[in-house]
Design an enzyme around this catalytic site. Sequence first.
Site: not given
Length: 488
Positions: A308, A311-313, A438
Amino acid sequence: MTGVRELLRCLQLVTIAALALALGTCVSRPGLLEQIDTLGTLRVATVNSVSTYYLDADGPTGFEYDLIRDFAQKLGLRFEMIVLPDQQAVLDAIASGHAHIGVGVAVSERRRGRVRFTPPYDEADLEVVYRVYKNKPQTLADLSGDLVLPANTAVADWLRANRPDVAFTVDPQANTEELMDRVASGDLAATIANADIVAMNQRYYPKLRVAFDLEDVHQKTAWAMAGNGDGGVDDTLYNEAIAYLEETKANGRLHILRDRYFGHVKRLGFVGGHEFARQVDNRLHLWEGYFRRAADDYDLDWRLLAAIGYQESHWDKNAVSPTTVRGIMMLTRAAASDMNVTNRRDPAQSIDGGARYFIRMLKRMPEEIDQPDRTWFALAAYNVGYGHVMDARRLLEAQGRDPNLWVNLRDALPWLTQERYIAQTRYGYARGHEAAAYVGNIRAYFDILTWMTNNRTTQEPPALAEEESEGGTEVAESPSISIDSPAF
């Protein structure tokens, strides 16, 4: 009188013999399914591979494992997985009666001489793979003498029968995945594999490339069974297997299982896989301790949290989006406030807050959503919001589709961008395409991290880092995604 008695006695003996013969012809040997039912256990032969059966942190899993488990449950049987080194050994086990059924077996005409196959339930292209930076082969003839395959495969059978001009070598000690590893590292020129297996392994070996497909040749997969061992053919188990496989096609269960195990494998592509490998080397060790700590605190898999975060940052603690979400877990101001995160740029707070926010989404999902779909639903809610996920579920219900399956929700999320559907929702427009992608990306990153850590030698978890290294970001060319471990 003596003669009459002897005659009557002979008639009695003839009558008894005739009755015995009649009874003998009426009592038949139990069918195979009845024998298995008496035994109580269905013996299932397979190989240990990413596409069939393997063990993960939660126990046995795999596409074929789920398929045969459902079949055994339908018959009211226990089942035992017999894991064998290759498909030749699976065929041997079936022919000898050691196993009742073999699953995930590639069909070939040569193999039909030994076992009976169900109608194929899966079909995939066969791809020739090579290593990037090397001369790309254009035809099988280009590889004559350089092609290496596992021993006793359906592909080898096809080449011998249809392309005797192509010389190839078999390695009796290697399976397809090992050969792809060796191709990616430059030790071998090329091999041939099922397209699903290639796609799954390209995530781990970014330098593995597809040269071309074998035209008009497809690998068909079926279940294999033997006769009853005395020259006859018992159809009881065979017929049940055919009926079950046809039913799974008709009711969509086969499609659901395929999506669960293979639906996300092509998410990254070559560029995404290579960049992920680079960031694993450069950044993951900085934050792994925080991911592990949060996972221990909230009973999660740290690799899912790390996926996660990536994927986010891309594991950049200073990341900021145009909408001002920020930090490793890219928390909004509202989410950070709800999770009591006072500094979204603080990696420890961000990861801990992101883990708790994900748990909140997971717990809010309706009870009827089972794992692993429940996790994918929660990830979608983490990205697009709980209300929008519920809107997509309601749209599915209105169309008579099961709202508790990820394969259906993935279809419905993009509807949230379409005017004809928006009017039917409570929460309006949402970037549903983005949410579907996502989840697919996170599933791919999670699979890669799971594969990597399962191959890591035992070592102490990394120390918690305060600052990212100021060193260079370039890494040495590597055939596979790697971390600091002798396994690579």
